[in-house]
Motif scaffolding. Structure first.
Motif, PDB file in Angstrom:
ATOM      1  N   ASN A   1      -5.837  23.070   5.483  1.00 38.31           N
ATOM      2  CA  ASN A   1      -5.649  24.352   6.159  1.00 38.31           C
ATOM      3  C   ASN A   1      -6.944  25.159   6.183  1.00 38.31           C
ATOM      4  OD1 ASN A   1      -2.767  23.980   6.520  1.00 38.31           O
ATOM      5  ND2 ASN A   1      -2.637  24.224   4.321  1.00 38.31           N
ATOM      6  N   GLN A   2      -7.035  26.055   7.159  1.00 38.77           N
ATOM      7  CA  GLN A   2      -8.213  26.906   7.326  1.00 38.77           C
ATOM      8  C   GLN A   2      -8.530  27.728   6.090  1.00 38.77           C
ATOM      9  OE1 GLN A   2      -8.745  28.584  11.480  1.00 38.77           O
ATOM     10  NE2 GLN A   2      -6.530  28.684  11.236  1.00 38.77           N
ATOM     11  N   ASP A   3      -7.498  28.101   5.335  1.00 42.50           N
ATOM     12  CA  ASP A   3      -7.703  28.948   4.158  1.00 42.50           C
ATOM     13  C   ASP A   3      -8.069  28.140   2.911  1.00 42.50           C
ATOM     14  OD1 ASP A   3      -5.268  27.742   3.598  1.00 42.50           O
ATOM     15  OD2 ASP A   3      -4.196  29.614   3.240  1.00 42.50           O
ATOM     16  N   GLN A   4      -8.474  26.898   3.123  1.00 41.15           N
ATOM     17  CA  GLN A   4      -8.890  25.968   2.073  1.00 41.15           C
ATOM     18  C   GLN A   4      -7.767  25.639   1.095  1.00 41.15           C
ATOM     19  OE1 GLN A   4     -12.734  26.700   0.355  1.00 41.15           O
ATOM     20  NE2 GLN A   4     -13.730  26.680   2.340  1.00 41.15           N
ATOM     21  N   THR A   5      -6.559  25.515   1.623  1.00 38.10           N
ATOM     22  CA  THR A   5      -5.437  24.966   0.884  1.00 38.10           C
ATOM     23  C   THR A   5      -5.091  23.628   1.518  1.00 38.10           C
ATOM     24  OG1 THR A   5      -3.790  26.089   2.260  1.00 38.10           O
ATOM     25  CG2 THR A   5      -4.506  27.234   0.250  1.00 38.10           C
ATOM     26  N   TYR A   6      -4.314  22.830   0.812  1.00 34.64           N
ATOM     27  CA  TYR A   6      -3.942  21.521   1.327  1.00 34.64           C
ATOM     28  C   TYR A   6      -2.497  21.210   0.962  1.00 34.64           C
ATOM     29  CZ  TYR A   6      -4.209  19.865  -3.452  1.00 34.64           C
ATOM     30  OH  TYR A   6      -3.984  19.712  -4.797  1.00 34.64           O
ATOM     31  N   GLU A   7      -1.953  20.223   1.649  1.00 40.13           N
ATOM     32  CA  GLU A   7      -0.692  19.595   1.261  1.00 40.13           C
ATOM     33  C   GLU A   7      -0.908  18.098   1.393  1.00 40.13           C
ATOM     34  OE1 GLU A   7       3.951  19.110   2.569  1.00 40.13           O
ATOM     35  OE2 GLU A   7       3.017  21.085   2.790  1.00 40.13           O
ATOM     36  N   LEU A   8      -0.711  17.390   0.290  1.00 47.07           N
ATOM     37  CA  LEU A   8      -0.910  15.948   0.214  1.00 47.07           C
ATOM     38  C   LEU A   8       0.432  15.281  -0.048  1.00 47.07           C
ATOM     39  CD1 LEU A   8      -2.688  13.367  -0.113  1.00 47.07           C
ATOM     40  CD2 LEU A   8      -2.949  14.017  -2.519  1.00 47.07           C
ATOM     41  N   ARG A   9       0.751  14.292   0.790  1.00 43.71           N
ATOM     42  CA  ARG A   9       2.002  13.540   0.630  1.00 43.71           C
ATOM     43  C   ARG A   9       1.635  12.066   0.509  1.00 43.71           C
ATOM     44  NH1 ARG A   9       5.833  10.796   3.566  1.00 43.71           N
ATOM     45  NH2 ARG A   9       7.985  11.227   3.028  1.00 43.71           N
ATOM     46  N   ARG A  10       2.057  11.444  -0.594  1.00 48.10           N
ATOM     47  CA  ARG A  10       1.805  10.026  -0.833  1.00 48.10           C
ATOM     48  C   ARG A  10       3.144   9.314  -0.965  1.00 48.10           C
ATOM     49  NH1 ARG A  10      -2.322  10.417  -5.958  1.00 48.10           N
ATOM     50  NH2 ARG A  10      -3.847  11.773  -5.016  1.00 48.10           N
ATOM     51  N   GLU A  11       3.286   8.216  -0.221  1.00 52.06           N
ATOM     52  CA  GLU A  11       4.531   7.450  -0.284  1.00 52.06           C
ATOM     53  C   GLU A  11       4.206   5.978  -0.455  1.00 52.06           C
ATOM     54  OE1 GLU A  11       8.551   6.501   2.327  1.00 52.06           O
ATOM     55  OE2 GLU A  11       7.068   7.898   3.114  1.00 52.06           O
ATOM     56  N   SER A  12       4.673   5.398  -1.545  1.00 47.57           N
ATOM     57  CA  SER A  12       4.470   3.973  -1.818  1.00 47.57           C
ATOM     58  C   SER A  12       5.344   3.163  -0.861  1.00 47.57           C
ATOM     59  CB  SER A  12       4.840   3.659  -3.263  1.00 47.57           C
ATOM     60  OG  SER A  12       4.825   2.263  -3.465  1.00 47.57           O
ATOM     61  N   LEU A  13       4.741   2.204  -0.178  1.00 43.07           N
ATOM     62  CA  LEU A  13       5.501   1.369   0.747  1.00 43.07           C
ATOM     63  C   LEU A  13       6.293   0.290   0.008  1.00 43.07           C
ATOM     64  CD1 LEU A  13       2.904   1.079   3.636  1.00 43.07           C
ATOM     65  CD2 LEU A  13       5.004   2.417   3.598  1.00 43.07           C
ATOM     66  N   SER A  14       5.983   0.069  -1.260  1.00 47.26           N
ATOM     67  CA  SER A  14       6.736  -0.903  -2.052  1.00 47.26           C
ATOM     68  C   SER A  14       8.061  -0.315  -2.531  1.00 47.26           C
ATOM     69  CB  SER A  14       5.911  -1.356  -3.259  1.00 47.26           C
ATOM     70  OG  SER A  14       5.741  -0.284  -4.167  1.00 47.26           O
ATOM     71  N   GLY A  15       8.154   1.011  -2.512  1.00 46.66           N
ATOM     72  CA  GLY A  15       9.376   1.678  -2.951  1.00 46.66           C
ATOM     73  C   GLY A  15       9.487   1.803  -4.462  1.00 46.66           C
ATOM     74  N   HIS A  16       8.452   1.401  -5.190  1.00 48.34           N
ATOM     75  CA  HIS A  16       8.500   1.461  -6.655  1.00 48.34           C
ATOM     76  C   HIS A  16       8.314   2.882  -7.181  1.00 48.34           C
ATOM     77  CE1 HIS A  16       7.222  -3.022  -6.727  1.00 48.34           C
ATOM     78  NE2 HIS A  16       8.514  -2.883  -6.557  1.00 48.34           N
TER      79      HIS A  16
ATOM     80  N   GLY B   1       0.808  -1.216   0.000  1.00 48.33           N
ATOM     81  CA  GLY B   1       0.000   0.000   0.000  1.00 48.33           C
ATOM     82  C   GLY B   1       0.836   1.259   0.000  1.00 48.33           C
ATOM     83  N   MET B   2       0.191   2.340   0.452  1.00 50.17           N
ATOM     84  CA  MET B   2       0.898   3.620   0.488  1.00 50.17           C
ATOM     85  C   MET B   2       0.473   4.417   1.719  1.00 50.17           C
ATOM     86  SD  MET B   2      -0.979   5.439  -2.767  1.00 50.17           S
ATOM     87  CE  MET B   2       0.411   6.477  -2.983  1.00 50.17           C
ATOM     88  N   VAL B   3       1.409   5.217   2.201  1.00 53.31           N
ATOM     89  CA  VAL B   3       1.148   6.097   3.342  1.00 53.31           C
ATOM     90  C   VAL B   3       0.667   7.427   2.797  1.00 53.31           C
ATOM     91  CG1 VAL B   3       2.183   7.322   5.296  1.00 53.31           C
ATOM     92  CG2 VAL B   3       2.870   4.974   4.789  1.00 53.31           C
ATOM     93  N   ILE B   4      -0.433   7.914   3.362  1.00 50.41           N
ATOM     94  CA  ILE B   4      -1.015   9.190   2.950  1.00 50.41           C
ATOM     95  C   ILE B   4      -0.977  10.142   4.141  1.00 50.41           C
ATOM     96  CG2 ILE B   4      -3.083  10.360   2.088  1.00 50.41           C
ATOM     97  CD1 ILE B   4      -2.043   8.323   0.116  1.00 50.41           C
ATOM     98  N   ASP B   5      -0.466  11.334   3.917  1.00 55.88           N
ATOM     99  CA  ASP B   5      -0.533  12.420   4.893  1.00 55.88           C
ATOM    100  C   ASP B   5      -1.184  13.593   4.184  1.00 55.88           C
ATOM    101  OD1 ASP B   5       0.886  11.237   7.153  1.00 55.88           O
ATOM    102  OD2 ASP B   5       2.654  11.336   5.868  1.00 55.88           O
ATOM    103  N   LEU B   6      -2.260  14.097   4.759  1.00 54.72           N
ATOM    104  CA  LEU B   6      -3.009  15.192   4.152  1.00 54.72           C
ATOM    105  C   LEU B   6      -3.265  16.265   5.196  1.00 54.72           C
ATOM    106  CD1 LEU B   6      -4.664  16.463   1.833  1.00 54.72           C
ATOM    107  CD2 LEU B   6      -6.594  15.049   2.587  1.00 54.72           C
ATOM    108  N   VAL B   7      -2.831  17.476   4.897  1.00 55.81           N
ATOM    109  CA  VAL B   7      -3.068  18.619   5.783  1.00 55.81           C
ATOM    110  C   VAL B   7      -4.094  19.522   5.108  1.00 55.81           C
ATOM    111  CG1 VAL B   7      -2.051  20.627   6.925  1.00 55.81           C
ATOM    112  CG2 VAL B   7      -0.729  18.511   6.704  1.00 55.81           C
TER     113      VAL B   7
END
Length: 150
Positions: A71-86, A63-69
């Motif tokens: 923000n109050q101003d309706q912006t985001y930062e999305l980080r996706r990391e494949s656990l397979s390393g591919h 699978g993959m690790v997802i981190d999503l922030v």
């Protein structure tokens, strides 16, 4: 003739103490006000989801690790990391918008896949939904992101 005026030091200390207490109360009130103004959906969410090509967890793919922030101003930062390393780590930033007035369905703009999100405020979670339709995946529990405890 010179007159000497005595100012009791205790009274001066009390006056300064009151001033500091008032400043402290003002700071506390400001912090409470800021918390009250922060939207309930704003925060940092994370979880592990199936890889981008899968609609549910499979044995062969970690699978993959997802981190999503969000923000109050309706912006985001999305980080996706494949656990397979591919695949390389993907970091996307941009604006989001709500698709309903209850602010439970949002879309991450400039994200091509897995950009539809259902906001579950009661359980402090986000659910990634299917592209275009925003319908839940059959294995919807595999697509949950939990609010971080900060």
């Amino acid at each position: 003739m010179k007159k000497t005026v005595f100012i009791p030091l205790m009274a001066t200390g009390v006056l300064l103490g009151c001033q500091e207490a008032n400043q402290s109360q003002a700071k506390d009130a400001s912090a409470i006000e800021q918390k009250m103004q922060k939207p309930l959906w704003a925060g940092s969410y994370s979880g592990t989801t199936p890889c981008m090509s899968c609609a549910s967890r499979c044995e062969d793919c970690p699978g993959m690790v997802i981190d999503l922030v969000l923000n109050q101003d309706q912006t985001y930062e999305l980080r996706r990391e494949s656990l397979s390393g591919h695949n390389a780590v993907e970091v996307l930033k941009g604006r989001m918008h709500f698709k309903d007035t209850q602010q439970t369905q949002l879309e991450l703009l400039n994200v091509k896949t897995r950009n539809m999100i259902f906001v579950d405020l009661e359980n402090q979670m986000l659910e990634i939904r299917m592209d275009q339709t925003a319908q839940p995946y059959v294995a919807q529990d595999d697509f949950l992101l939990e609010l971080g405890k900060a």
